[in-house]
Design an enzyme around this catalytic site. Structure first.
Site, short mmCIF file in Angstrom:
data_model
loop_
_atom_site.label_atom_id
_atom_site.label_comp_id
_atom_site.label_asym_id
_atom_site.label_seq_id
_atom_site.Cartn_x
_atom_site.Cartn_y
_atom_site.Cartn_z
N THR A 71 113.95 52.04 -90.11
CA THR A 71 114.63 52.84 -91.12
C THR A 71 114.13 52.47 -92.52
O THR A 71 113.77 53.35 -93.33
CB THR A 71 116.15 52.65 -91.02
OG1 THR A 71 116.57 53.10 -89.74
CG2 THR A 71 116.89 53.40 -92.11
N ASN A 150 112.04 60.52 -80.46
CA ASN A 150 112.98 59.59 -79.84
C ASN A 150 113.97 60.25 -78.89
O ASN A 150 114.55 59.59 -78.05
CB ASN A 150 113.76 58.83 -80.93
CG ASN A 150 114.30 59.73 -82.00
OD1 ASN A 150 113.57 60.46 -82.64
ND2 ASN A 150 115.61 59.70 -82.19
N HIS A 201 112.39 46.05 -82.48
CA HIS A 201 113.33 46.03 -81.35
C HIS A 201 113.05 47.09 -80.30
O HIS A 201 113.63 47.06 -79.22
CB HIS A 201 114.79 46.09 -81.83
CG HIS A 201 115.25 47.41 -82.37
ND1 HIS A 201 116.05 48.24 -81.63
CD2 HIS A 201 115.04 48.03 -83.54
CE1 HIS A 201 116.33 49.32 -82.36
NE2 HIS A 201 115.73 49.21 -83.52
N THR A 237 113.64 37.32 -99.97
CA THR A 237 113.14 36.24 -99.10
C THR A 237 112.88 36.79 -97.70
O THR A 237 113.71 37.50 -97.13
CB THR A 237 114.17 35.09 -99.06
OG1 THR A 237 114.35 34.62 -100.40
CG2 THR A 237 113.70 33.94 -98.18
N CYS A 324 125.61 61.43 -83.11
CA CYS A 324 126.97 61.37 -83.61
C CYS A 324 127.64 60.10 -83.15
O CYS A 324 127.60 59.76 -81.98
CB CYS A 324 127.77 62.56 -83.11
SG CYS A 324 129.49 62.44 -83.56
C1 LIG Z 1 111.64 57.58 -84.20
C2 LIG Z 1 112.47 56.54 -84.85
N1 LIG Z 1 112.28 56.25 -86.15
C3 LIG Z 1 112.99 55.31 -86.78
C4 LIG Z 1 113.97 54.61 -86.14
C5 LIG Z 1 114.77 53.58 -86.90
O1 LIG Z 1 114.35 52.28 -86.56
P1 LIG Z 1 115.32 51.03 -86.78
O2 LIG Z 1 116.32 51.07 -85.67
O3 LIG Z 1 114.42 49.83 -86.67
O4 LIG Z 1 115.92 51.16 -88.12
C6 LIG Z 1 114.23 54.87 -84.80
C7 LIG Z 1 115.31 54.16 -84.10
O5 LIG Z 1 115.95 54.65 -83.23
C8 LIG Z 1 113.46 55.86 -84.13
O6 LIG Z 1 113.66 56.17 -82.84
#
Ligand SMILES: Cc1ncc(COP(=O)(O)O)c(C=O)c1O
Length: 394
Positions: A71, A150, A201, A237, A324
């Site tokens: 994100t 996703n 992750h 940091t 949601c």
């Molecule tokens: C395509 C995609 N972009 C961005 C993210 C966001 O990543 P993070 O969970 O590391 O903030 C996700 C997480 O589900 C994702 O599937």
């Protein structure tokens, strides 16, 4: 023991990454900015993590900005590139099926005078490069298209888009490769993008750490201000243990990828065949150009949340395609962009396999999932609300 079929949401930390991280969660706790021996040890580990991650991605250490996850990396890419290019233009272009970390970030920028253009996708969730071309003008400074989706796993024609953008010059290309990184070959040079996001992750690394690869020479304004960390591109940091764990997990993922992808594709096909045999169930996303381990389904006249809840009670962890977490059903923007109605989109179910998924688990899922779907559809199991809060948008 429950069967985990939600690897697109997150994965378990792999032992190699945990082991590599432990010293930096223990005695090697120095701040990489400190000049003394504790600080130097942390700095060396952080530098090595940048180096190893960059090498595995096909880039150089200077091009890596370690962030708090996908994100933040998407936010940095979009806001950083949009503001850096504001004097040249204010049009930002993205596909209609981007993760909210891209879509909502662009919408936020509209409040500051940026113009956001959404490029439609077809029924399979693919962007047509011609339609993307049509959305560009000479005020466009940034295009963002994800490598793989996703929710439905569709893989986009990134190389073709990159080639067309290069011909126009001056437009930066951001690729969210968060979902693709665990199972698709990823070489930032070959991809042809300027900015690439990954998140640890999703490939069995730690949560709360990710990276943005920034092609050398790309103009990007920092979005977090303070110290000079990450070559002035992200103050604060550093998460040394996280960066170390991410680099190790990513190297392992790269080494495992060829065998993992083949195995997952076979397991997913088996599960798909079992689920698609149930009346009213169809595959969403592209039939072949898709992530190897992601099975996205649409169950007609059924609520995906109810199915997820029933599956959970039967020992299978899956998710719906809906974004949601507040309890009010909201159809997935991905499925509606693909042409499904709101009512149809509420029947979305996502089963995502990962490296840790075993043959025996898939055999069990091949029995349980069709049975649960059929029971929900014929009304023998109630379509409950969302008591477990399983409507996920990850
Ligand atoms: C395509 C995609 N972009 C961005 C993210 C966001 O990543 P993070 O969970 O590391 O903030 C996700 C997480 O589900 C994702 O599937």
């Amino acid at each position: 023991m429950a069967i985990y079929l939600d690897h697109a949401a997150t994965t378990q930390l792999r032992p190699e990454a945990l082991e590599a991280m432990l010293p930096y969660l223990g005695g090697a706790f120095g701040n990489p900015s400190s000049a003394h021996s504790f600080g130097r040890a942390a700095r060396n580990a952080l530098d090595e993590a940048h180096e190893r991650l960059a090498t595995a991605l096909g880039g150089t250490a200077r091009e890596i900005v370690v962030t708090s996850g996908g994100t933040e990396a998407n936010n940095l890419a979009i806001k950083g590139a949009a503001w850096a290019g504001k004097a040249r233009g204010h049009r930002l272009v993205a596909s209609a099926v981007e993760h909210h970390a891209v879509g909502h970030t662009m919408r936020h920028l509209e409040k500051f005078g940026f113009e956001v253009v959404e490029v439609p996708v077809d029924r399979n969730g693919r962007v047509d490069p011609d339609e993307l071309d049509a959305a560009l003008d000479d005020r466009t400074t940034l295009v963002s298209v994800m490598l793989a989706n996703n929710e439905v796993g569709t893989v986009q024609p990134i190389r073709e888009i990159a080639d067309r953008l290069r011909a126009r010059r001056g437009i930066l290309f951001h690729v969210d490769a968060v979902q693709a990184a665990p199972t698709l070959d990823l070489d930032v040079g070959e991809l042809g993008a300027d900015l690439v996001t990954i998140s640890a992750h999703k490939f069995e690394g730690p949560k709360g750490v990710g990276a943005l690869w920034v092609r050398r020479g790309t103009q990007l304004l920092a979005q977090v201000h303070g110290g000079s960390q990450e070559r002035h591109r992200r103050a604060g940091t550093e998460n040394v243990a996280g960066a170390v764990g991410m680099a190790v997990a990513y190297e392992c993922a790269c080494a495992d990828r060829p065998t993992t992808a083949i195995r997952l594709r076979a397991l997913r096909s088996r599960l798909a065949a079992a689920c698609l045999a149930v009346e009213g169930v169809e595959l969403t996303g592209h039939p072949t150009l898709r992530l190897p381990g992601l099975l996205s389904l649409l169950v007609r006249s059924a609520d995906g949340v109810a199915i997820s809840v029933a599956l959970d009670l039967d020992g299978i962890a899956a998710s719906t395609g809906s974004a949601c977490s507040t309890g009010s059903p909201e159809p997935s923007h991905v499925l509606t962009a693909m042409g499904y109605t709101d009512a149809e989109a509420l029947g979305a179910l996502r089963l995502s396999l990962g490296r840790a998924t075993t043959d025996a688990e898939v055999s069990e899922a091949c029995l349980v999932v069709p049975r649960v779907i059929a029971a929900i559809r014929d009304g023998s199991v109630a379509q409950a609300a969302d008591p477990l809060g399983v409507r996920l948008g990850a």
